[in-house]
Design a protein around this motif. Structure first.
Motif, PDB file in Angstrom:
ATOM      1  N   GLY A  94     -25.587 -10.408   9.277  1.00 23.29           N
ATOM      2  CA  GLY A  94     -26.002  -9.146   8.655  1.00 23.29           C
ATOM      3  C   GLY A  94     -27.558  -9.094   9.137  1.00 23.29           C
ATOM      4  N   ALA A  95     -28.000 -10.327   9.563  1.00 25.55           N
ATOM      5  CA  ALA A  95     -29.507 -10.266  10.180  1.00 25.55           C
ATOM      6  C   ALA A  95     -29.479  -9.250  11.295  1.00 25.55           C
ATOM      7  N   GLY A  96     -28.458  -8.968  11.845  1.00 25.16           N
ATOM      8  CA  GLY A  96     -28.230  -7.929  13.056  1.00 25.16           C
ATOM      9  C   GLY A  96     -28.408  -6.471  12.509  1.00 25.16           C
ATOM     10  N   ASN A  97     -28.470  -6.436  11.445  1.00 29.05           N
ATOM     11  CA  ASN A  97     -28.837  -4.973  10.914  1.00 29.05           C
ATOM     12  C   ASN A  97     -30.201  -4.550  11.095  1.00 29.05           C
ATOM     13  N   ILE A  98     -31.124  -5.436  11.231  1.00 26.00           N
ATOM     14  CA  ILE A  98     -32.418  -5.207  11.381  1.00 26.00           C
ATOM     15  C   ILE A  98     -32.717  -4.480  12.735  1.00 26.00           C
ATOM     16  N   HIS A  99     -31.883  -4.724  13.775  1.00 28.09           N
ATOM     17  CA  HIS A  99     -31.998  -4.277  15.073  1.00 28.09           C
ATOM     18  C   HIS A  99     -30.785  -3.516  15.244  1.00 28.09           C
ATOM     19  N   THR A 100     -31.103  -2.602  16.373  1.00 31.98           N
ATOM     20  CA  THR A 100     -29.966  -1.825  16.929  1.00 31.98           C
ATOM     21  C   THR A 100     -29.259  -2.739  17.901  1.00 31.98           C
ATOM     22  N   PRO A 101     -27.623  -1.984  18.216  1.00 32.62           N
ATOM     23  CA  PRO A 101     -27.042  -2.989  19.096  1.00 32.62           C
ATOM     24  C   PRO A 101     -27.626  -2.950  20.611  1.00 32.62           C
ATOM     25  N   ALA A 102     -28.406  -1.832  20.832  1.00 29.90           N
ATOM     26  CA  ALA A 102     -29.017  -1.922  22.003  1.00 29.90           C
ATOM     27  C   ALA A 102     -30.096  -3.072  22.171  1.00 29.90           C
ATOM     28  N   GLU A 103     -30.915  -3.322  21.229  1.00 26.02           N
ATOM     29  CA  GLU A 103     -31.864  -4.293  21.127  1.00 26.02           C
ATOM     30  C   GLU A 103     -31.274  -5.506  21.021  1.00 26.02           C
ATOM     31  N   ILE A 104     -29.926  -5.522  20.391  1.00 24.19           N
ATOM     32  CA  ILE A 104     -29.525  -7.015  20.576  1.00 24.19           C
ATOM     33  C   ILE A 104     -28.658  -7.263  21.922  1.00 24.19           C
ATOM     34  N   ALA A 105     -28.310  -6.448  22.336  1.00 22.94           N
ATOM     35  CA  ALA A 105     -27.698  -6.738  23.680  1.00 22.94           C
ATOM     36  C   ALA A 105     -28.762  -6.880  24.787  1.00 22.94           C
ATOM     37  N   ARG A 106     -30.024  -6.375  24.788  1.00 27.90           N
ATOM     38  CA  ARG A 106     -31.165  -6.573  25.469  1.00 27.90           C
ATOM     39  C   ARG A 106     -31.438  -7.999  25.340  1.00 27.90           C
ATOM     40  N   ALA A 107     -31.559  -8.539  24.156  1.00 22.28           N
ATOM     41  CA  ALA A 107     -32.149 -10.028  23.594  1.00 22.28           C
ATOM     42  C   ALA A 107     -31.265 -10.958  24.223  1.00 22.28           C
ATOM     43  N   VAL A 108     -29.887 -10.510  24.033  1.00 21.81           N
ATOM     44  CA  VAL A 108     -28.833 -11.690  24.387  1.00 21.81           C
ATOM     45  C   VAL A 108     -28.647 -11.802  25.810  1.00 21.81           C
ATOM     46  N   TYR A 109     -28.568 -10.362  26.353  1.00 22.18           N
ATOM     47  CA  TYR A 109     -28.078 -10.643  27.845  1.00 22.18           C
ATOM     48  C   TYR A 109     -29.022 -10.465  28.879  1.00 22.18           C
ATOM     49  N   LEU A 110     -30.251  -9.806  28.632  1.00 18.42           N
ATOM     50  CA  LEU A 110     -31.010  -9.566  29.521  1.00 18.42           C
ATOM     51  C   LEU A 110     -32.373 -10.318  29.505  1.00 18.42           C
ATOM     52  N   ASP A 111     -32.997 -10.207  28.236  1.00 14.48           N
ATOM     53  CA  ASP A 111     -34.445 -11.061  27.783  1.00 14.48           C
ATOM     54  C   ASP A 111     -34.228 -12.547  27.557  1.00 14.48           C
ATOM     55  N   ASN A 112     -32.830 -12.772  27.764  1.00 18.15           N
ATOM     56  CA  ASN A 112     -32.400 -14.386  27.352  1.00 18.15           C
ATOM     57  C   ASN A 112     -33.065 -15.304  28.425  1.00 18.15           C
ATOM     58  N   LYS A 113     -33.998 -16.060  28.249  1.00 12.54           N
ATOM     59  CA  LYS A 113     -34.601 -17.099  29.516  1.00 12.54           C
ATOM     60  C   LYS A 113     -33.548 -18.114  29.785  1.00 12.54           C
TER      61      LYS A 113
END
Ligand code: SF4
Ligand code: SF4
Ligand code: SF4
Length: 315
Positions: A94-113
């Motif tokens: 449910g913590a994912g509800n604070i972010h949009t799916p696009a933000e989550i995808a970016r954080a997980v797949y693109l900005d993930n160091k």
């Protein structure tokens, strides 16, 4: 009772609830004399949804696959049980509800160091829905078994109730009712992070300045955490009072109790819980019974916290 056929399904979750099903092993026969598990992702390789008496569904609705699987379980099973806090309340996802799916995808797949050749998910990944929601947002649920995972005592009580054709007992007690720590007045003047110091083993955590959530959490566990030196983090979900009374809220209830037990002002406690909202509301924030409360402004609390972090004003 004749043979009970069982299907299980897991939606978006950590799989702990299914390990708990396996942990029931032959003890389940003390309640259901003849059980046939037909479909269970950790025990059988059955992909379809055979007709069954009982369906146990763990996990939240997070993506299109979850919704499809929930609907298939509903069609196949006479009785559907929301199994565990993720299915009942949405759980930590449910913590994912604070972010949009696009933000989550970016954080997980693109900005993930830690991802070397980062790329977004392919079309084969089931698309995320716009929000995480509990199981009953997708299908009708016959019985709710919160807990992370559900404790065998309450599982057996619920299954016995089903076999005997009665409603299961619903506890209105909080975790405090089973905790042996003493709530006593102290001179403590500051909130402590859970990782700080060595807590006294007999005194209530609130008296010591730790934000234990036992008083706002339904007793579905017999209080193992405070008995073992760890404050309750609310994994079974909120008490019926917090869920059903519009102006009662996790942070104000804890603040009221803790400020009476210590010298810490209630507003300081409320502010600390709002700063740690993703932790304090982690199991229930996707539940409409919590997120539609007039006092619930979790997105603002988290935005304020992130702005303070970016401005370097965090203590
Ligand atoms: S309720 Fe807890 S154990 Fe069950 S799937 Fe959710 S996080 Fe895992
Ligand atoms: S608040 Fe926590 S430590 Fe205090 S009595 Fe309740 S469960 Fe026990
Ligand atoms: S004491 Fe709290 S955190 Fe621990 S199992 Fe019970 S509800 Fe969960």
């Amino acid at each position: 009772m004749s043979e009970i056929t069982v299907n299980t399904e897991w939606l978006s979750d950590c799989s702990g609830c299914h390990i708990a099903i396996v942990d029931l092993h032959e003890k389940i026969l003390s309640v259901l004399q003849a059980v046939k598990i037909q479909r269970c992702p950790v025990l059988t390789d059955v992909k379809g949804y055979p007709k069954a008496t009982l369906g146990l569904v763990s996990g939240a609705i997070r993506n299109e696959h979850d919704r499809h699987a929930a609907l298939e379980m509903r069609k196949a099973c006479d009785i559907v049980i929301a199994w565990g806090s993720c299915a009942v309340f949405g759980g930590p996802a449910g913590a994912g509800n604070i972010h949009t799916p696009a933000e989550i995808a970016r954080a997980v797949y693109l900005d993930n160091k830690t991802t070397i050749s980062a790329h977004p998910p392919s079309r084969e990944v089931s698309p995320l829905e716009s929000v995480v929601s509990p199981l009953d947002s997708a299908i009708e649920v016959d019985l709710y078994l919160p807990g992370c995972p559900p404790h065998p005592l309450f599982v057996f009580e619920a299954l016995s109730a089903l076999v005997e054709g009665r409603a299961p007992e619903v506890s209105r007690r909080s975790v405090c009712a089973k905790c042996k720590r003493a709530m006593e007045k102290s001179e403590v003047a500051e909130i402590k992070p859970h990782s700080e110091g060595i807590p006294n083993s007999e005194q209530c955590f609130l008296s010591q300045g730790y934000t234990c959530m036992g008083s706002v959490t339904i007793d579905r566990c017999l209080a193992p955490c405070p008995a073992n030196g760890v404050p309750c983090t609310g994994c079974a979900g909120a008490t019926m009072q917090v869920l059903t009374e519009p102006n009662r809220d996790i942070r104000t209830e804890i603040a009221e109790r803790m400020s009476r037990l210590t010298r810490i002002p209630g507003e300081e406690i409320v502010a600390a819980i709002e700063r740690g909202a993703k932790s304090h509301y982690s199991y229930t924030m996707a539940s409409s019974m919590i997120c539609r409360k007039p006092t619930f402004h979790i997105e603002k609390w988290i935005r304020d916290e992130e702005s303070a972090y970016e401005a370097g004003n965090l203590s």
